[in-house]
Design a protein around this motif. Sequence first.
Motif, PDB file in Angstrom:
ATOM      1  N   GLY A  98       0.812  -1.214   0.000  1.00  0.00           N
ATOM      2  CA  GLY A  98       0.000   0.000   0.000  1.00  0.00           C
ATOM      3  C   GLY A  98       0.841   1.258   0.000  1.00  0.00           C
ATOM      4  N   LYS A  99       1.942   1.242   0.742  1.00  0.00           N
ATOM      5  CA  LYS A  99       2.830   2.406   0.779  1.00  0.00           C
ATOM      6  C   LYS A  99       3.440   2.667  -0.592  1.00  0.00           C
ATOM      7  CE  LYS A  99       5.690   2.720   4.302  1.00  0.00           C
ATOM      8  NZ  LYS A  99       6.602   2.308   5.406  1.00  0.00           N
ATOM      9  N   ARG A 100       3.780   1.606  -1.328  1.00  0.00           N
ATOM     10  CA  ARG A 100       4.334   1.780  -2.677  1.00  0.00           C
ATOM     11  C   ARG A 100       3.311   2.449  -3.598  1.00  0.00           C
ATOM     12  NH1 ARG A 100       6.832  -3.165  -1.482  1.00  0.00           N
ATOM     13  NH2 ARG A 100       5.154  -4.377  -2.431  1.00  0.00           N
ATOM     14  N   VAL A 101       2.051   2.072  -3.451  1.00  0.00           N
ATOM     15  CA  VAL A 101       0.995   2.683  -4.266  1.00  0.00           C
ATOM     16  C   VAL A 101       0.877   4.177  -3.941  1.00  0.00           C
ATOM     17  CG1 VAL A 101      -1.500   2.748  -4.673  1.00  0.00           C
ATOM     18  CG2 VAL A 101      -0.300   0.555  -4.607  1.00  0.00           C
ATOM     19  N   LEU A 102       0.881   4.518  -2.653  1.00  0.00           N
ATOM     20  CA  LEU A 102       0.769   5.919  -2.251  1.00  0.00           C
ATOM     21  C   LEU A 102       1.959   6.727  -2.752  1.00  0.00           C
ATOM     22  CD1 LEU A 102      -0.584   5.422   1.368  1.00  0.00           C
ATOM     23  CD2 LEU A 102      -1.875   6.198  -0.638  1.00  0.00           C
ATOM     24  N   LEU A 103       3.157   6.163  -2.676  1.00  0.00           N
ATOM     25  CA  LEU A 103       4.345   6.846  -3.181  1.00  0.00           C
ATOM     26  C   LEU A 103       4.240   7.072  -4.690  1.00  0.00           C
ATOM     27  CD1 LEU A 103       7.170   8.004  -2.743  1.00  0.00           C
ATOM     28  CD2 LEU A 103       8.082   5.684  -2.977  1.00  0.00           C
ATOM     29  N   ALA A 104       3.753   6.054  -5.404  1.00  0.00           N
ATOM     30  CA  ALA A 104       3.580   6.204  -6.853  1.00  0.00           C
ATOM     31  C   ALA A 104       2.584   7.318  -7.176  1.00  0.00           C
ATOM     32  CB  ALA A 104       3.106   4.881  -7.463  1.00  0.00           C
ATOM     33  N   LEU A 105       1.533   7.434  -6.372  1.00  0.00           N
ATOM     34  CA  LEU A 105       0.564   8.510  -6.576  1.00  0.00           C
ATOM     35  C   LEU A 105       1.211   9.871  -6.354  1.00  0.00           C
ATOM     36  CD1 LEU A 105      -2.247   9.718  -7.037  1.00  0.00           C
ATOM     37  CD2 LEU A 105      -2.689   9.334  -4.595  1.00  0.00           C
ATOM     38  N   VAL A 106       1.934  10.024  -5.260  1.00  0.00           N
ATOM     39  CA  VAL A 106       2.586  11.313  -4.973  1.00  0.00           C
ATOM     40  C   VAL A 106       3.556  11.673  -6.093  1.00  0.00           C
ATOM     41  CG1 VAL A 106       4.135  12.518  -3.385  1.00  0.00           C
ATOM     42  CG2 VAL A 106       2.249  11.140  -2.478  1.00  0.00           C
ATOM     43  N   GLU A 107       4.329  10.712  -6.571  1.00  0.00           N
ATOM     44  CA  GLU A 107       5.265  10.973  -7.666  1.00  0.00           C
ATOM     45  C   GLU A 107       4.521  11.353  -8.944  1.00  0.00           C
ATOM     46  OE1 GLU A 107       7.451   7.315  -7.750  1.00  0.00           O
ATOM     47  OE2 GLU A 107       8.883   7.997  -6.216  1.00  0.00           O
TER      48      GLU A 107
END
Length: 198
Positions: A177-186
């Motif tokens: 889930g954290k990887r998904v959130l990071l991808a969104l922010v990027e």
Amino acid sequence: MASADSDTDPGANIPLAVKILIAGGFGAGKTTMVGSVSEITPLSTEEVMTEVSMGVDDLDGVEDKTTTTVALDFGRITVDDQVVLYLFGTPGQGRFWFMWDELASGALGAVVLADTRRLDSCFPAVDFFEHRRIPFVVAVNRFDETDTYTPQEVRDAVDLGNDVPILMTDARERESGKRVLLALVEHVMRRRSPALSS
């Protein structure tokens, strides 16, 4: 005791609050994702499904589901001492979509959770964010014993442009889930600063 910086600038130690929506169809894993990544005990409005939902909520593909979000889910994750993400999970059933506009107010971006058992259930969320020009990523939640699809197959099925990131995830796993959130922010940063993407 206050630091010297806070004496000169009262807002110096206050992190930037960023609002993120977790959306998708009924049963896609939104409550699960908010709960798995949140550093606080998440606020959840999960209620037991009753006979009232029979014939109203589409249970095809999620027949074993016994609870549903009736308002929102809320969680928080601190990225660093400068940024805190506030996560708002939307209700998935059509009868609660009237709340989405209010929940989307002030959102930086969104994660659309896609369930390959019922891929069409993510279409309303995709349409919602496209029409409001809110940046989003699509995260394909991998359910046990379901067919697997490539990101390109999902892109074609949902009719997404190449500019929308598609990721595979497991909503139960914090790191996923954290990887998904990071991808969104990027993704949001690239959209706001085109020079970063070149």
